[in-house]
Design an enzyme around this catalytic site. Structure first.
Site, PDB file in Angstrom:
ATOM      1  N   ARG A  45      -0.675  33.364 -22.923  1.00  0.00           N
ATOM      2  CA  ARG A  45      -0.835  34.498 -23.817  1.00  0.00           C
ATOM      3  C   ARG A  45      -2.026  34.239 -24.734  1.00  0.00           C
ATOM      4  O   ARG A  45      -2.421  33.092 -24.977  1.00  0.00           O
ATOM      5  CB  ARG A  45       0.411  34.701 -24.684  1.00  0.00           C
ATOM      6  CG  ARG A  45       1.700  35.009 -23.929  1.00  0.00           C
ATOM      7  CD  ARG A  45       2.853  35.189 -24.920  1.00  0.00           C
ATOM      8  NE  ARG A  45       4.107  35.520 -24.261  1.00  0.00           N
ATOM      9  CZ  ARG A  45       5.031  34.631 -23.918  1.00  0.00           C
ATOM     10  NH1 ARG A  45       4.827  33.334 -24.169  1.00  0.00           N
ATOM     11  NH2 ARG A  45       6.143  35.018 -23.324  1.00  0.00           N
ATOM     12  N   LYS A  69       6.434  32.281 -27.805  1.00  0.00           N
ATOM     13  CA  LYS A  69       7.138  33.170 -28.730  1.00  0.00           C
ATOM     14  C   LYS A  69       8.359  32.473 -29.304  1.00  0.00           C
ATOM     15  O   LYS A  69       9.073  31.760 -28.611  1.00  0.00           O
ATOM     16  CB  LYS A  69       7.549  34.450 -28.005  1.00  0.00           C
ATOM     17  CG  LYS A  69       6.380  35.359 -27.658  1.00  0.00           C
ATOM     18  CD  LYS A  69       6.870  36.659 -27.048  1.00  0.00           C
ATOM     19  CE  LYS A  69       5.709  37.605 -26.789  1.00  0.00           C
ATOM     20  NZ  LYS A  69       6.167  38.894 -26.200  1.00  0.00           N
ATOM     21  N   HIS A 140      -4.750  39.628 -21.455  1.00  0.00           N
ATOM     22  CA  HIS A 140      -3.493  39.870 -20.743  1.00  0.00           C
ATOM     23  C   HIS A 140      -3.743  40.127 -19.261  1.00  0.00           C
ATOM     24  O   HIS A 140      -2.880  39.843 -18.418  1.00  0.00           O
ATOM     25  CB  HIS A 140      -2.763  41.060 -21.375  1.00  0.00           C
ATOM     26  CG  HIS A 140      -1.379  41.268 -20.845  1.00  0.00           C
ATOM     27  ND1 HIS A 140      -0.320  40.462 -21.195  1.00  0.00           N
ATOM     28  CD2 HIS A 140      -0.876  42.176 -19.963  1.00  0.00           C
ATOM     29  CE1 HIS A 140       0.780  40.875 -20.569  1.00  0.00           C
ATOM     30  NE2 HIS A 140       0.460  41.916 -19.819  1.00  0.00           N
ATOM     31  N   ARG A 143      -3.636  36.836 -17.542  1.00  0.00           N
ATOM     32  CA  ARG A 143      -2.260  36.347 -17.461  1.00  0.00           C
ATOM     33  C   ARG A 143      -1.488  37.088 -16.365  1.00  0.00           C
ATOM     34  O   ARG A 143      -0.767  36.478 -15.582  1.00  0.00           O
ATOM     35  CB  ARG A 143      -1.572  36.535 -18.819  1.00  0.00           C
ATOM     36  CG  ARG A 143      -0.090  36.149 -18.863  1.00  0.00           C
ATOM     37  CD  ARG A 143       0.380  36.187 -20.318  1.00  0.00           C
ATOM     38  NE  ARG A 143       1.820  36.278 -20.463  1.00  0.00           N
ATOM     39  CZ  ARG A 143       2.643  35.228 -20.493  1.00  0.00           C
ATOM     40  NH1 ARG A 143       2.154  34.007 -20.347  1.00  0.00           N
ATOM     41  NH2 ARG A 143       3.940  35.390 -20.661  1.00  0.00           N
ATOM     42  N   HIS A 166       8.999  33.043 -20.087  1.00  0.00           N
ATOM     43  CA  HIS A 166       9.970  34.115 -20.266  1.00  0.00           C
ATOM     44  C   HIS A 166      11.375  33.530 -20.347  1.00  0.00           C
ATOM     45  O   HIS A 166      11.704  32.600 -19.612  1.00  0.00           O
ATOM     46  CB  HIS A 166       9.901  35.108 -19.110  1.00  0.00           C
ATOM     47  CG  HIS A 166       8.658  35.942 -19.108  1.00  0.00           C
ATOM     48  ND1 HIS A 166       8.180  36.587 -17.995  1.00  0.00           N
ATOM     49  CD2 HIS A 166       7.791  36.249 -20.104  1.00  0.00           C
ATOM     50  CE1 HIS A 166       7.080  37.252 -18.296  1.00  0.00           C
ATOM     51  NE2 HIS A 166       6.827  37.051 -19.564  1.00  0.00           N
ATOM     52  N   TYR A 175       7.419  42.235 -15.848  1.00  0.00           N
ATOM     53  CA  TYR A 175       6.026  41.870 -16.133  1.00  0.00           C
ATOM     54  C   TYR A 175       5.184  41.832 -14.865  1.00  0.00           C
ATOM     55  O   TYR A 175       4.051  42.276 -14.845  1.00  0.00           O
ATOM     56  CB  TYR A 175       6.006  40.507 -16.818  1.00  0.00           C
ATOM     57  CG  TYR A 175       4.638  40.019 -17.191  1.00  0.00           C
ATOM     58  CD1 TYR A 175       4.036  40.427 -18.377  1.00  0.00           C
ATOM     59  CD2 TYR A 175       3.941  39.148 -16.363  1.00  0.00           C
ATOM     60  CE1 TYR A 175       2.776  39.976 -18.721  1.00  0.00           C
ATOM     61  CE2 TYR A 175       2.691  38.685 -16.704  1.00  0.00           C
ATOM     62  CZ  TYR A 175       2.117  39.104 -17.890  1.00  0.00           C
ATOM     63  OH  TYR A 175       0.865  38.658 -18.224  1.00  0.00           O
TER      64      TYR A 175
END
Length: 207
Positions: A45, A69, A140, A143, A166, A175
């Site tokens: 990311r 995250k 992105h 990615r 994830h 995704y």
């Protein structure tokens, strides 16, 4: 989301080394080459790549520690081209950008501070332009292309989930998308009549 063909991704990644204007400073070209290799080679990311510190890189074992995250950490592999590009940047690029060698950020701007997310966005857009691609290419995009190319190559979706950071496979399924290449490969490998049930164009046209 936009996905690059493998050849298009290659053009962006190599643009910093072979297509960038000669008046761009060599330390910046080395930084940019390493940055692009790591982003695409490890599927990071934007927020993750700008927060990499020197201590997060393990050049011997070819991996990198990422804080994703929710501050959740994961270790992802580095491609061989990423390691080579990082070695050049660390030895011949970063020392010319960072005067204060106590600073720990991996990717620095020309003033010796941590490279910002906005700067990375502009760099990706710039090298997409240099490579003759759509100016809408974003971090992105690299990615998403990383994930798609892994699936096309036969990677298990659970492995891709882990590499992307994830928490659930459902997120990865949303995704990523099933590309025509991947769908056809799965069909030919799994369906019992896949290899003898296809009707030729000649037969269709004659009926």
């Amino acid at each position: 989301p936009q996905v690059l063909h493998k050849a298009e991704a290659e053009r962006i990644i190599t643009a910093a080394a072979v297509a960038v204007p000669k008046n761009r400073a060599e330390p910046l070209k080395l930084r940019d080459a390493a940055l692009l290799e790591v982003m695409y080679g490890s599927g990071l990311r934007l927020s993750e790549v700008v927060n990499i510190d020197l201590d997060d890189i393990d050049m011997i074992n070819r991996n990198i520690r990422i804080r994703g995250k929710g501050r959740k950490e994961r270790v992802v592999p580095l491609s061989r081209p990423s390691v080579d590009a990082l070695a050049k940047y660390l030895h011949m690029g970063r020392p010319h950008l960072v005067v204060d060698q106590t600073r720990r950020e991996l990717f620095s701007n020309r003033y010796g501070s941590r490279l910002s997310g906005r700067s990375v966005q502009e760099l990706v857009k710039y090298y997409a332009f240099i490579a003759g691609l759509d100016s809408n290419v974003r971090p992105h995009t690299l990615r998403h292309s990383f994930a798609t190319h892994l699936l096309d190559g036969g990677a298990d979706i659970r492995v891709v989930q882990e590499l992307l950071g994830h928490s659930t496979p459902t997120t990865t399924q949303i995704y990523t998308h099933i590309s025509p290449t991947q769908a056809r490969k799965a069909y030919l490998a799994a369906h019992p009549r896949a290899t003898n049930s296809e009707v030729s164009n000649d037969n269709i046209s004659s009926n």
